[in-house]
Design a protein around this motif. Structure first.
Motif, PDB file in Angstrom:
ATOM      1  N   ILE A   9       3.499   6.531   1.760  1.00  0.00           N
ATOM      2  CA  ILE A   9       2.160   6.162   1.378  1.00  0.00           C
ATOM      3  C   ILE A   9       1.763   6.732   2.633  1.00  0.00           C
ATOM      4  N   THR A  12      -0.504   3.419   9.504  1.00  0.00           N
ATOM      5  CA  THR A  12      -1.865   2.410   9.992  1.00  0.00           C
ATOM      6  C   THR A  12      -1.551   1.690  10.971  1.00  0.00           C
ATOM      7  N   VAL A  26       3.531   2.519   6.035  1.00  0.00           N
ATOM      8  CA  VAL A  26       3.565   1.720   5.194  1.00  0.00           C
ATOM      9  C   VAL A  26       4.801   2.307   3.964  1.00  0.00           C
ATOM     10  N   PHE A 183       6.426  -6.644   0.773  1.00  0.00           N
ATOM     11  CA  PHE A 183       6.116  -7.107  -0.558  1.00  0.00           C
ATOM     12  C   PHE A 183       6.788  -6.968  -1.571  1.00  0.00           C
ATOM     13  N   LEU A 190       6.566  -2.117   5.253  1.00  0.00           N
ATOM     14  CA  LEU A 190       6.382  -1.569   6.789  1.00  0.00           C
ATOM     15  C   LEU A 190       7.110  -1.325   7.327  1.00  0.00           C
TER      16      LEU A 190
ATOM     17  N   ILE B   4      -2.257   0.794   1.570  1.00  0.00           N
ATOM     18  CA  ILE B   4      -3.001   0.191   3.325  1.00  0.00           C
ATOM     19  C   ILE B   4      -3.836  -1.103   2.825  1.00  0.00           C
ATOM     20  N   PHE B   6      -4.333  -2.403   0.533  1.00  0.00           N
ATOM     21  CA  PHE B   6      -3.764  -3.902   0.074  1.00  0.00           C
ATOM     22  C   PHE B   6      -2.696  -4.670   1.494  1.00  0.00           C
ATOM     23  N   VAL B   7      -2.478  -3.503   2.479  1.00  0.00           N
ATOM     24  CA  VAL B   7      -1.330  -4.025   3.299  1.00  0.00           C
ATOM     25  C   VAL B   7      -2.394  -5.246   4.421  1.00  0.00           C
ATOM     26  N   HIS B   8      -4.113  -3.913   4.632  1.00  0.00           N
ATOM     27  CA  HIS B   8      -4.528  -5.265   5.294  1.00  0.00           C
ATOM     28  C   HIS B   8      -5.379  -6.368   4.758  1.00  0.00           C
TER      29      HIS B   8
END
Lengths: 209, 119
Positions: A9, A12, A26, A183, A190, B4, B6-8
């Motif tokens: 994805i 970050t 991700v 998740f 991650l 991304i 969503f992750v944050h």
């Protein structure tokens, strides 16, 4: 080998408990559908074949369509075999999700295809120093490869001499990436650090043995 | 990119910092860990830029320390920031105040924005 097929994805960074900023990637891993189960009796070894991603029916061959119909699934974009898959006991047509194979804190290997860099010289491709000086009568050869080898013997350039050429677009395995977070509902995982390939590229995640 | 985001949203705790902007004078109380000791260090200066979005949003604070300009970049989502105090609102006309780097002394001041007194 226990693993899963996924899609990169993007990258970050997140903060851990100690307040350190950690760069992470991700990955959308799975859900994969079991398209074939290979056993010792039928194939001589044990493996599980999984499919991931959505493929259009018009881009799928008749032979593959039959294979997918046998598993009772839609056509898949990427099919891959995992040998000696023993994390979960799955039969034909069942889905494998990310939390069934990986857990937070696990070490994983990521396999992907690196971004293509095109035709690159020896400085970028092999880390040559180049000819450092622009003085002493030199010009036009700051990034040159230097000597090709000896002269009248062997009168040729040895095979494997590192030269310029196509760089990138190689299959690469990055080993020992720590799983930071999973998740399961979103099929997201991650991992710490970078993995090969551009965003949206397929990636194979293998669990470290 | 939604993944991304969503992750944050999942991993970044909501903090209520004052709503400061470039040009404002702020104090950042930052937790520093030395060995096994922990202390709070205050960094006071002018905000010269706010950059990024989501969990990777940062702000840059500039101050003059012993005649030397010091800039520090803080991530908004850093758990080491214990508190941010907004001291003065600055009157500036741009979002990135990099021109301050070339200025010294009285020229490097930012005019204070006078707030209308609430009656």
């Amino acid at each position: 080998m226990n693993g899963l097929i996924g899609k990169k994805i993007g990258m970050t960074s997140i903060f851990d408990q100690a307040g350190r900023n950690i760069a992470c990637t991700v990955i959308e891993a799975g859900p994969c559908v079991v398209t074939q189960v290979k056993t010792d009796d039928t194939d001589g070894y044990t493996a599980i074949q999984m499919g991931f991603g959505v493929a259009k029916e018009k881009n799928t061959s008749q032979a593959q369509m039959g294979h997918f119909q046998k598993a009772g699934t839609e056509p898949k974009r990427r099919i891959l075999e995992f040998r000696d898959f023993n994390a979960v006991n799955k039969s034909l047509g069942e889905t494998v999700k990310v939390d069934e194979i990986f857990a937070e804190g696990d070490m994983v290997h990521a396999i992907g295809t690196t971004k293509g860099k095109g035709f690159q010289g020896v400085v970028r491709r092999h880390g040559f120093g180049g000819v450092m000086n622009a003085t002493h009568g030199q010009h036009n050869r700051l990034r040159a490869p230097g000597s090709m080898g000896a002269s009248s013997y062997p009168s040729r350039v040895f095979k494997g001499k590192r030269l310029g050429g196509r760089m990138g677009n190689d299959r690469v395995k990055i080993k020992n990436l720590r799983v930071l977070k999973i998740f399961p509902e979103q099929n997201l995982i991650l991992v710490k650090g970078a993995i090969p390939g551009h965003n949206g590229a397929f990636v194979i995640l293998e669990k470290k043995k | 990119m939604d993944a991304i985001k969503f992750v944050h949203e999942q991993l970044t705790p909501q903090r209520d910092f004052p709503n400061f902007r470039p040009g404002d004078n702020i104090v950042v109380n930052y937790k520093i860990i030395e060995g096994d000791k922990e202390r709070i260090q205050a960094f006071r200066g002018d905000v010269i830029q706010i950059k990024g979005e989501g969990g990777t949003k940062t702000f840059t604070v500039r101050k003059i320390s012993n005649g030397v300009g010091v800039e520090r970049i803080f991530p908004f989502s850093s758990p080491n920031i214990t508190e941010i105090q907004l001291l003065k609102r600055g009157k500036v006309r741009r979002a990135r105040l990099f021109y301050l780097r070339a200025l010294l002394g009285k020229k490097a001041r930012i005019k204070e924005k006078k707030m209308a007194a609430k009656s």
